[in-house]
Design a protein around this motif. Structure first.
Motif: not given
Length: 282
Positions: A220-222, A224-225, A242, A244, A248, A252
């Motif tokens: 999910k984070r990958e 999103e980025c 985000l 972050r 980070t 990702h």
């Protein structure tokens, strides 16, 4: 009583349409025709193309098939026979459209397939399909016959994995015919199913290399980025959005690239888009 009569008339009409689709000549049903155009290996291509050409001809149409509108390579069978020439019979001077590589960019037929995934018919007066499409409304149809090599066509787009687009068309044997509304209503469901089965099999039979690692799952984070990166945001901007760290975000995106076997950030975004991770708004 009136409701029952109305229902019976509708049921009868539906049954007539099904029979017409499934038994066009009283000899074949839809399942049989699909089996005839199914391709499981290169050796199946020739006979499947022969059946597709025959089915179209029996309905007064001539078929032209393009498996990939971005490719300059003609479709061939296992022996290298060019399908559109030797089987679909596009032989006359000026009708061998696959030899003119400019058509993929300038003809409204393949261009429209970039913006629509459902069948439509088109002539110089406009596009005709089941629902409005503002993208098609804005396509230039000037000099339609010269640019499309026909006066009217039923077009079947097929959107395949990895962003590949196929564009196939059915042209009336009566080359002067400009109104295909009757043929579209009568045969499009059949044509669409046959072409999709034929093209999907052809592409699979000719695919020799794996473009994307199999069973690739992004976190999910990958995703999103990558969605933010796809609209031009830098790593620093994404980290602020985000909340972050810069490191980070870079991790990702780099990790997504490793999963997708990409050589750089741009290819990572492209491959993620091909797999449908980025959506239509990227």
């Amino acid at each position: 009583m009136l409701k029952r009569e109305h229902h019976e008339r509708n049921t009868s009409a539906m049954a007539t349409n099904v029979v017409e689709l499934r038994t066009p000549n009283g000899t074949e049903n839809l399942e049989q025709m699909l089996e005839q155009v199914t391709i499981t290996c290169p050796e199946d291509i020739h006979d499947a193309a022969e059946h597709l050409a025959r089915i179209a001809k029996e309905r007064g149409m001539q078929v032209a098939v393009c498996d990939d509108i971005s490719s300059k390579e003609p479709m061939v069978d296992a022996d290298g026979t060019i399908l559109n020439a030797d089987i679909f019979r596009w032989l006359d001077d000026g009708s061998r459209w696959w030899e003119d590589h400019r058509l993929a960019l300038h003809s409204p037929l393949p261009r429209a397939c970039r913006y629509e995934s459902e069948p439509f018919w088109v002539n110089g007066n406009g596009f005709n399909l089941k629902w409005p499409n503002s993208y098609l409304d804005e396509l230039d149809l000037a000099d339609f016959e010269k640019r499309s090599l026909c006066k009217a066509a039923i077009v079947i787009p097929v959107h395949l994995p990895f962003g590949q687009i196929s564009a196939s068309s059915f042209i009336s044997m009566d080359r002067d015919k400009e109104d295909l509304s009757e043929e579209f209503a009568k045969y499009t469901l059949l044509f669409a199913q046959l072409v999709r089965r034929f093209v999907a099999g052809y592409v699979q039979a000719h695919r020799t290399k794996r473009r994307i690692p199999s069973d690739c799952v992004l976190s999910k984070r990958e995703v999103e980025c990558l969605r933010w990166a796809a609209i031009g945001k830098t790593d620093k901007e994404i980290s602020m959005i985000l909340e972050r760290s810069h490191a980070t975000i870079r991790y990702h995106i780099h990790r997504a690239g490793e999963k997708l076997d990409s050589v750089n950030r741009a290819q990572t975004i492209f491959k993620a888009g091909q797999l449908g991770y980025l959506g239509a708004n990227s």
